[in-house]
Design an enzyme around this catalytic site. Structure first.
Site, PDB file in Angstrom:
ATOM      1  N   GLY A   1       0.840  -1.193   0.000  1.00 40.00           N
ATOM      2  CA  GLY A   1       0.000   0.000   0.000  1.00 40.00           C
ATOM      3  C   GLY A   1       0.871   1.235   0.000  1.00 40.00           C
ATOM      4  N   ALA A   2       0.236   2.386   0.197  1.00 39.95           N
ATOM      5  CA  ALA A   2       0.971   3.640   0.160  1.00 39.95           C
ATOM      6  C   ALA A   2       1.885   3.779   1.370  1.00 39.95           C
ATOM      7  CB  ALA A   2       0.005   4.804   0.093  1.00 39.95           C
TER       8      ALA A   2
ATOM      9  N   ALA B   1       2.253   0.857   3.777  1.00 37.34           N
ATOM     10  CA  ALA B   1       2.521  -0.406   4.451  1.00 37.34           C
ATOM     11  C   ALA B   1       2.611  -1.563   3.469  1.00 37.34           C
ATOM     12  CB  ALA B   1       1.420  -0.682   5.464  1.00 37.34           C
TER      13      ALA B   1
ATOM     14  N   ASP C   1     -10.615   6.288   4.009  1.00 39.78           N
ATOM     15  CA  ASP C   1     -10.172   5.867   2.674  1.00 39.78           C
ATOM     16  C   ASP C   1     -11.178   4.864   2.114  1.00 39.78           C
ATOM     17  OD1 ASP C   1      -8.670   5.671   0.405  1.00 39.78           O
ATOM     18  OD2 ASP C   1      -7.180   4.307   1.239  1.00 39.78           O
TER      19      ASP C   1
END
Lengths: 333, 250
Positions: free
Chosen positions: B39-40, B42, B153
């Site tokens: 992810g962005a 993690a 999100d």
């Protein structure tokens, strides 16, 4: 095919002439910039300045390209988005030229032009576009015929944040000294991070106005300005990086393109390079000369559009101060 | 994707002893670590945690952020995410169950959910099924909002359609809030994820989501919120619908 492009959306009157050649496609690149004595750009003052200089810049462009007026095949013009009075200067000049020379007029979206010239200059194929300038902060990606906005600022732009802070704390203007923003410079001697500066990322959007308020308040409370610069800059840059990383993951693209005036920041570039490495993506930075407003990008985008058959009737060629990048259908892709 | 596994393994290099009635068994705390996605902020791994299937979310150190700031952020986000997952579970929303956290390392281990991301299936599944899924997501969002939580999100990538129902995942940007504005942003983000990736099914998706939302909080609250969403949208750059300054007069 030769296309002349006119840009006048804010403080720059730029005239570019381009051809279809792969190399040396720029035949002329003339521009003149309005620099306010103090404060930000005043639309009226800027437009007055642009109007005075416009004929001279156009003349110079033809001279540089060693072309006759009649040699161009089309006139392209940035009809928006931007400051109304300024846009009208370019639009008027373009309509006059097109009408006098009896050449077709091609409407160009300023933001699309930034992206297109970036693609041309960096050679990237299908990047996530990070558009950072005084008036824009957006993360954009091409999906099905449009440059779609994946994330943007919900209030002020990144460049706006840096410039306003600099102005209020007398660090600037000028805002950029020797290729470096004064806030970046000031942050160099920052030692520690201050607490309670808001880091705002909402999904794919960012917001900076709270950060600006907090930073200015800290400055007025007498905290060390270097620490403030450092904290503010890191938080602002990193929120943009996070949104870009999010977009990279979401779209699964493998390229990142930095465009716009703020993209010239060496510190930001280094951060993007490190981030992209983590995601196996490559970063392309549009050369500063073409990352800021210029006529070449309008001419180049105009050429792409004109080849796909896009022209506009002179009578309907009015400026659009508000014209989002995702409203434009990219017919040449 | 280049993953700095040794660092993560070091953090989780422990054995645990499980006591059975008739024997003791020593098993590693974590095994079969396999990268699922990045992810962005993690890495997401699938792994066996004390013998059960689990997801390991590791907020990796970022070399493009100053260490001090990075650590502070990873710690606080991991902590908040865990708290909110528990709260969501207690509200009856299907989310992964947190099993283990290590704040120093930025590690959160939670139960694994077998299913497909709504992003991948939204356009393939039957319209009625899609509507049902969207309704559930809408009701989840409303329940969270009623209890002062925003997801932060909410996109189709963060909805998992599993055999036993619809799950919400990735509460990494979730927060406790009382502001109507923050709730509206959840909706704004969700609608935009539909518009940008699933514009073919936009109408059904939005309508069913709103229906589900209404079922929990009622019509009037929902409508107020949707008006707030509209006002947020007008704040974007160069929105033509927003009036020009010259039009304010008269």
């Amino acid at each position: 095919m030769i296309v002349l492009g006119i840009e006048s959306s804010a403080h720059t009157f730029g005239v570019g002439i381009v051809t279809e050649y792969k190399e040396n496609f720029i035949l002329a690149d003339e521009r003149i910039q309005y620099v306010p004595k103090h404060g930000g750009i005043h639309p009226r003052e800027s437009s007055r300045f642009l109007a005075e200089k416009a004929p001279m810049v156009i003349e110079k462009a033809f001279e540089k390209a060693s072309l006759q007026l009649d040699d161009v095949n089309a006139i392209a013009v940035a009809l928006g988005p931007g400051l109304g009075p300024c846009l009208r200067v370019g639009a008027t000049a373009a309509r006059a030229l097109a009408s006098f020379l009896k050449k077709p007029l091609v409407p160009v979206n300023h933001a699309v032009a930034h992206i297109e010239i970036g693609l041309k200059m960096t050679g990237l194929q299908d990047p996530v576009v990070v558009y950072l300038s005084g008036g824009n902060t957006a993360v954009i990606a091409y999906v099905e015929k449009r440059y779609r906005i994946f994330g943007e600022t919900l209030d002020i732009a990144l460049g706006n944040l840096l410039d306003t802070f600099a102005r209020e704390t007398s660090l600037g203007p000028p805002y950029v000294v020797a290729g470096m923003h004064v806030v970046d410079k000031c942050a160099e001697s920052g030692k520690k991070f201050l607490d309670d500066f808001p880091y705002v990322v909402k999904g794919q959007d960012v917001a900076f106005s709270g950060l600006l308020t907090t930073a200015l308040r800290a400055y007025r409370r007498g905290l060390d300005i270097h620490d403030i610069c450092l904290t503010m800059r890191e938080i602002a840059y990193n929120s943009v990086l996070e949104v870009t990383a999010r977009c990279l993951m979401h779209t699964r693209k493998k390229e990142v393109m930095l465009v716009g005036g703020v993209a010239a920041s060496p510190i930001l570039r280094e951060k993007f390079a490190k981030m992209a490495e983590k995601y196996n993506a490559i970063v392309g930075v549009v050369p500063p000369q073409y990352a800021v407003d210029n006529g070449v990008m309008i001419a180049w985008t105009g050429l792409l559009a004109f080849k796909s058959g896009l022209t506009i009737d002179l009578r309907s060629a009015i400026v659009k101060q508000r014209w989002r990048v995702d409203e434009v259908e990219i017919i040449w892709k | 994707m280049e993953v700095d596994l040794p660092q993560l393994k070091k953090w989780l290099d422990e054995d645990v002893v499980i006591l059975f009635a008739d024997r003791n068994e020593k098993i590693p705390l974590i095994s079969d670590l396999k990268l699922l996605s990045m992810g962005a902020e993690a890495y997401i791994f699938k792994a066996r945690f004390m013998g059960v299937e689990a997801v390991v979310k590791w907020r990796f150190p970022k070399n493009y952020i100053p260490e001090e700031l990075d650590e502070k952020m990873r710690r606080s986000r991991t902590k908040l995410e865990t708290k909110i997952l528990w709260k969501a579970l207690s509200l009856g929303i299907k989310v992964p169950t947190p099993l283990f956290i290590d704040l120093d390392a930025g590690i959160l281990i939670m139960s694994f959910i077998e299913g497909e991301s709504l992003r991948d299936v939204a356009e393939k599944i039957d319209k009625d099924v899609l509507c049902q899924v969207m309704k559930t997501v809408g009701s989840y969002a409303a329940t969270l909002h009623l209890n002062g939580i925003t997801h932060g999100d909410l996109t189709t990538s963060n909805v998992i359609v599993a055999k036993d129902g619809v799950y919400l995942i990735d509460f990494g940007l979730a927060s406790f809030t009382k502001r109507c504005e923050d709730m509206a942003i959840d909706l704004h983000i969700f609608f935009r994820s539909i518009e940008s990736t699933h514009y073919r099914i936009e109408d059904v998706a939005k309508k069913c989501f709103i229906d589900g939302y209404k079922q929990v909080v009622g019509d009037s609250k929902t409508e107020t919120l949707i008006r707030a969403v509209d006002s947020i949208r007008l704040r974007g750059r160069y929105i033509a619908a927003r009036k020009l300054r010259t039009e304010w007069v008269g």
